[in-house]
Design a protein around this motif. Structure first.
Motif, PDB file in Angstrom:
ATOM      1  N   GLU A  23       0.823  -1.210   0.000  1.00 30.99           N
ATOM      2  CA  GLU A  23       0.000   0.000   0.000  1.00 30.99           C
ATOM      3  C   GLU A  23       0.861   1.265   0.000  1.00 30.99           C
ATOM      4  O   GLU A  23       0.389   2.344  -0.344  1.00 30.99           O
ATOM      5  CB  GLU A  23      -0.913   0.005   1.224  1.00 30.99           C
ATOM      6  N   ASP A  24       2.125   1.123   0.403  1.00 27.76           N
ATOM      7  CA  ASP A  24       3.025   2.290   0.415  1.00 27.76           C
ATOM      8  C   ASP A  24       3.645   2.557  -0.945  1.00 27.76           C
ATOM      9  O   ASP A  24       4.474   3.466  -1.081  1.00 27.76           O
ATOM     10  CB  ASP A  24       4.172   2.062   1.413  1.00 27.76           C
ATOM     11  N   GLY A  25       3.322   1.740  -1.907  1.00 32.86           N
ATOM     12  CA  GLY A  25       3.871   1.975  -3.242  1.00 32.86           C
ATOM     13  C   GLY A  25       5.230   1.328  -3.469  1.00 32.86           C
ATOM     14  O   GLY A  25       5.882   1.578  -4.483  1.00 32.86           O
ATOM     15  N   THR A  26       5.671   0.495  -2.503  1.00 36.79           N
ATOM     16  CA  THR A  26       6.925  -0.241  -2.701  1.00 36.79           C
ATOM     17  C   THR A  26       6.581  -1.657  -3.173  1.00 36.79           C
ATOM     18  O   THR A  26       5.446  -2.106  -3.039  1.00 36.79           O
ATOM     19  CB  THR A  26       7.714  -0.337  -1.383  1.00 36.79           C
ATOM     20  N   ARG A  27       7.621  -2.342  -3.708  1.00 38.71           N
ATOM     21  CA  ARG A  27       7.409  -3.746  -4.078  1.00 38.71           C
ATOM     22  C   ARG A  27       7.255  -4.590  -2.821  1.00 38.71           C
ATOM     23  O   ARG A  27       8.007  -4.410  -1.871  1.00 38.71           O
ATOM     24  CB  ARG A  27       8.646  -4.277  -4.819  1.00 38.71           C
ATOM     25  N   PHE A  28       6.323  -5.538  -2.807  1.00 39.93           N
ATOM     26  CA  PHE A  28       6.214  -6.416  -1.635  1.00 39.93           C
ATOM     27  C   PHE A  28       7.458  -7.288  -1.528  1.00 39.93           C
ATOM     28  O   PHE A  28       8.044  -7.408  -0.455  1.00 39.93           O
ATOM     29  CB  PHE A  28       4.946  -7.285  -1.689  1.00 39.93           C
ATOM     30  N   ILE A  29       7.871  -7.901  -2.620  1.00 44.96           N
ATOM     31  CA  ILE A  29       9.127  -8.651  -2.616  1.00 44.96           C
ATOM     32  C   ILE A  29      10.220  -7.678  -3.045  1.00 44.96           C
ATOM     33  O   ILE A  29      10.315  -7.303  -4.222  1.00 44.96           O
ATOM     34  CB  ILE A  29       9.069  -9.854  -3.590  1.00 44.96           C
ATOM     35  N   GLU A  30      11.035  -7.291  -2.069  1.00 40.53           N
ATOM     36  CA  GLU A  30      12.011  -6.233  -2.385  1.00 40.53           C
ATOM     37  C   GLU A  30      13.029  -6.698  -3.413  1.00 40.53           C
ATOM     38  O   GLU A  30      13.441  -5.917  -4.288  1.00 40.53           O
ATOM     39  CB  GLU A  30      12.751  -5.807  -1.102  1.00 40.53           C
ATOM     40  N   GLY A  31      13.478  -7.938  -3.271  1.00 39.72           N
ATOM     41  CA  GLY A  31      14.489  -8.456  -4.178  1.00 39.72           C
ATOM     42  C   GLY A  31      14.743  -9.921  -3.867  1.00 39.72           C
ATOM     43  O   GLY A  31      14.021 -10.534  -3.063  1.00 39.72           O
ATOM     44  N   VAL A  32      15.770 -10.464  -4.492  1.00 43.13           N
ATOM     45  CA  VAL A  32      15.983 -11.910  -4.442  1.00 43.13           C
ATOM     46  C   VAL A  32      17.432 -12.214  -4.055  1.00 43.13           C
ATOM     47  O   VAL A  32      18.376 -11.798  -4.742  1.00 43.13           O
ATOM     48  CB  VAL A  32      15.683 -12.553  -5.816  1.00 43.13           C
TER      49      VAL A  32
END
Ligand SMILES: Cc1ncc(C[n+]2csc(CCOP(=O)(O)OP(=O)(O)O)c2C)c(N)n1
Ligand SMILES: [Mg+2]
Length: 610
Positions: A23-32
């Motif tokens: 909801e904050d406009g960030t990706r839920f999965i930040e990275g891998v």
């Protein structure tokens, strides 16, 4: 009608993950986090390279500890964001199973993407494939099944259309939250398919706040009204819900003191007048005194694990009743609790409204002051002697120089219990993995916390044993310039288990190096070891020296490892309670008989309700 786009399954997976938003406009999965092998390099590796910064890839040293970092990241961000970890098939995959269990116990989201054997089975057995003589569908990844909330095997490219949304649904579901394993057959990763364009439309995942059933609220409110000595047990769910201030306000308004579990500690600062420290095995004296006489125990966001309940001997009032406010029906109804299923923040508001101006009777406030004096005494700097410092004195040193941004973190060994009893946490100043209490979480976990919240001053307490078990993400933190402070207490072995062994009537055996079958007791040079990985490392000669070195570490942009020799023998020196660890029923020398008698006396006080 939407068009289609032809992608490999691996390309489709990373593209889809890159547009799942919070909801904050960030990706839920930040990275891998990724370590490649034949099981993921060609498919997932190519796809991750192709997507670049839209879903960043990080290289670590060990699949398990990369996942520890991911888990600490998600815990720090209250499950609002997560990271993924990908491995090859076989050993890389099974290296992650321990971390999956850790995330499962702690109800934390992490996405595991191990490679899996060929769906086509053409080259069978592929390198690292285990072969089940009786079941052609089994692979090493089936080890994940009991330790994830959702397991799937991607053996056709179109499986992604259903399994990816399900994976995110689980990770963002506050009641069912936990790790997910998508075992990705290595040939399928590389297979092309015409995916609908619409599948890749950005999507926002809202973390819902379920309302409690008004009938359950009414029942709990009636119980609180009747209670003469209620106590709140504040668990990790309070933090996940963001209900810290709500809990403190509730406690104050209704005059109900609270204690904090390992997962719940630091939700509210130690000096909140209603905060009575911790309950149970590693409880404060004042918290356990409240627990002993409580006629109503109100758990909020807690699993009531044995450390919290003193293996069900800490709540001694024969009339005590149990309420469990929890998002998960499973947790809300166990141990004979009267359930109230709902989000902590919302439920506290509803419950407070139902209670109106009600205030519980007065309780022993003075015991809290007495307890703080005890903590000050056992954590005070020692007079100059030749004696090795205790763990409590090490905690005192870090405490004296802590700031409002300091986070004390740990997972296994002497320190988790000592910290729960003695650490005086500022709000948000505590991060303990004590659901799985996994040795080797510490260093990688510290990195995960710092990655999630760079403003924090992360202090990782780690024993020599846990450091030896897993330390190599220190090199990752050096290369990624993620600074934190490691306080390594070297007592030359597994100090806490040695003490447990003594308590259980056993001989001192195979825990401290001095009691182990070695030709020569090791003199492990931890400073040289940490330096070899690029960290700043030094030895603290005294408690005062440790204080100075912890302060100096804050100025560095790489991790600092401060080693201090400690005495393995003394316990916390304050608080505490019995823990049910079964003593051999027959045989053995006198000390075992004494331990058996102690065990029987404590076990007779267990008041389990199921
Ligand atoms: C992976 C794992 N293996 C074994 C254990 C059991 N265990 C808990 S604490 C501990 C010893 C920890 O030793 P150290 O880190 O040196 O801490 P100390 O108590 O000596 O300060 C062991 C073996 C565990 N929690 N995790
Ligand atoms: Mg040790």
């Amino acid at each position: 009608m939407t068009g289609t786009v032809r992608l490999t399954a691996a390309q489709a997976m990373v593209r889809w993950l890159s547009v799942q938003m919070t909801e904050d406009g960030t990706r839920f999965i930040e990275g891998v986090w990724a370590i490649f092998g034949h099981g993921n390099v060609a498919g997932i590796g190519e796809a991750l390279h192709g997507i670049g910064a839209a879903l960043p890839t990080w290289r670590g040293q060990n699949e398990q500890t990369m996942a520890h970092a991911a888990i600490a990241y998600a815990k720090t961000l209250r499950r609002r964001r997560a990271q993924a970890v990908t491995s090859s098939i076989g050993p890389g995959a099974t290296n992650m199973v321990t971390a999956a269990a850790l995330a499962h116990v702690n109800r934390l989201p992490v996405l595991f993407i191990p490679g899996d054997v060929f769906a086509s089975r053409r080259p069978d057995p592929v390198l690292q494939q285990i072969e089940d003589f009786d079941d052609g569908t089994v692979s090493a990844n089936d080890c994940f099944r009991p330790v994830v909330r959702y397991f799937d095997r991607i053996s056709r490219p179109e499986h992604l259309l259903t399994c990816l949304p399900r994976a995110l649904a689980v990770m963002t579901d506050p009641a069912n939250c936990g790790p997910v394993c998508l075992a990705f057959c290595q040939d399928v990763q590389a297979e092309a398919y015409d995916y609908p364009e619409s599948f890749f439309a950005p999507r926002v995942w809202r973390i819902r706040r379920p309302e409690p059933d008004p009938r359950e609220v009414a029942e709990v409110a009636a119980m609180i009204r009747k209670a003469k000595a209620p106590v709140i047990v504040s668990g990790g769910g309070v933090i996940h819900s963001g209900a810290e201030a709500d809990l403190a306000a509730f406690a104050k308004a209704h005059n109900i003191p609270f204690v904090e579990t390992q997962a719940g500690k630091g939700a509210n600062p130690w000096d909140d007048p209603m905060n009575f420290g911790s309950p149970g095995v590693t409880g404060s004296a004042c918290g356990n005194a409240l627990a002993a006489r409580a006629d109503l125990v109100v758990g909020i966001g807690t699993r009531f694990q044995d450390f919290t309940t003193g293996s069900w001997t800490v709540f001694q009032n024969p009339d005590r009743r149990l309420v469990s406010i929890n998002l998960a029906g499973y947790d809300a109804t166990k141990h004979g609790a009267v359930p109230c299923v709902g989000d902590a923040k919302v439920t506290l508001a509803r419950l407070s409204a139902a209670l109106g101006p009600h205030r519980a009777p007065a309780f022993d406030e003075a015991s809290r002051r007495g307890w703080h004096e005890t903590v000050a005494r056992v954590t005070a700097a020692p007079a100059a002697t030749n004696a090795l410092p205790t763990d409590a004195q090490v905690i005192g040193a870090v405490q004296r120089v802590a700031t409002k941004d300091t986070v004390a973190m740990c997972a296994a060994g002497t320190m988790p219990g000592a910290l729960q009893v003695l650490w005086q946490a500022a709000a948000g100043g505590y991060h303990m993995e004590y659901g799985y209490s996994c040795m080797g979480y510490e260093v990688a976990g510290a990195m995960g916390i710092k990655l999630a919240d760079p403003a924090k001053d992360v202090v990782c307490f780690v024993g020599d044993g846990s450091y030896m078990m897993a330390n190599s993400e220190l090199a990752t933190a050096v290369m990624r310039r993620v600074p934190f402070t490691v306080v390594l207490t070297d007592n030359r072995g597994y100090g806490c288990i040695n003490r447990l062994q003594i308590e259980c009537g056993g001989a001192e055996f195979n825990n401290l190096y001095r009691d182990s079958d070695v030709a020569a007791e090791p003199e492990i040079d931890f400073v040289a070891h940490a330096r070899a990985m690029g960290a700043h490392a030094e030895k603290a000669a005294t408690i005062a020296d440790l204080e100075a070195k912890v302060v100096a570490a804050r100025a560095r942009d790489i991790p600092s490892v401060i080693v201090i020799d400690t005495d393995p023998v003394p316990g916390t020196g304050a608080g505490g309670h019995w823990w049910d660890v079964a003593v051999p029923e027959v045989g053995g020398p006198e000390r075992l008989e004494a331990a058996r008698a102690r065990y029987a006396a404590h076990a007779a006080r267990q008041n389990v309700v199921n």
